[in-house]
Design an enzyme around this catalytic site. Sequence first.
Site, short mmCIF file in Angstrom:
data_model
loop_
_atom_site.label_atom_id
_atom_site.label_comp_id
_atom_site.label_asym_id
_atom_site.label_seq_id
_atom_site.Cartn_x
_atom_site.Cartn_y
_atom_site.Cartn_z
N SER A 59 0.85 -1.19 0.00
CA SER A 59 0.00 0.00 0.00
C SER A 59 0.88 1.23 0.00
CB SER A 59 -0.91 0.02 1.23
OG SER A 59 -1.59 1.25 1.35
N TYR A 91 -1.91 0.11 10.23
CA TYR A 91 -2.00 -0.38 8.85
C TYR A 91 -0.76 0.04 8.06
CZ TYR A 91 -3.71 -0.91 4.06
OH TYR A 91 -3.85 -1.26 2.74
N LYS A 116 2.09 -2.51 6.36
CA LYS A 116 2.41 -2.51 4.93
C LYS A 116 3.87 -2.12 4.69
CE LYS A 116 -1.49 -3.89 3.19
NZ LYS A 116 -1.57 -5.18 2.47
#
Length: 278
Positions: free
Chosen positions: A164, A177, A181
């Site tokens: 991401s 998050y 990633k």
Amino acid sequence: MEATGPLPHSPVLPEGRPGPHGSARRPHRTGSPVALITGASSGIGAAVAARFAAEGGWQLLLNGRDEERLGRVAARCDATPLPCDLSDPAGCEQLVGAALDVSGGIDVLVAGAGIGWAGPFATMPPDAIDEVLAVDLAAVVHLTRRVLPHIVRRDRGHLLFVGSIAGAVGVREEAVYSAAKAAVAAFAESLRYELAGTRVRVSLVVPGAVNTPFFARRGAPYQRSRPRPIDASRVADAVWEAVAHERSEVFVPGWLQLPARFKGLAPALFRRLATRFA
């Protein structure tokens, strides 16, 4: 029975079209490379499954937590559904074991399963922290650890991780998050060094915002004006191109590599601008 291997330093591509749709325990198809795709019940994973199916000649093994949705995607793609929860390392072991039982080997792993959580980190529940790290990072590591020895033994195959842009630049109120990633990107880079000199390839596809149920499931809609969400099919195309052409890193859309490179070249200036414009 394993498929015939490709020429050295060539991608693992199909040599024939799959046969009729069979049962969940059908034998490995001679001459058909095997792709195991996680997160395939919806979103990017489902789009990747459809993209590989459109190419023809693949034996597709699809994983997801929602058994009903996964079954519908598998039916459309003439694939074998292998539902299980990857938030537990035992689920990763179960999935790889089932995949090897069905196919006899795995040529391509597409680690596309992912979840998110949005909000100030100080308010993030501990169980949400654990789940994001388990699905977005630990599952990738555990799956790779289970799959890699089989790929290395045959000296051919491809590991593809869906990252991401959040992992490349960091995103406000998506700290865990983003961290997961970023760790996946470092994991991919480290594996490339370890596997240098073999015919095993490692790719990282780095999408921006994608128009999938991801945002609804994380509990907060996507509200930024830029970058605008793209269709999951564009990410699926990038995944296919990375496998077919052995690309180590692909940003989707391509211009997203600019802020990632800018952050690397001028991190202090990037942070000031990111803080100001969010």
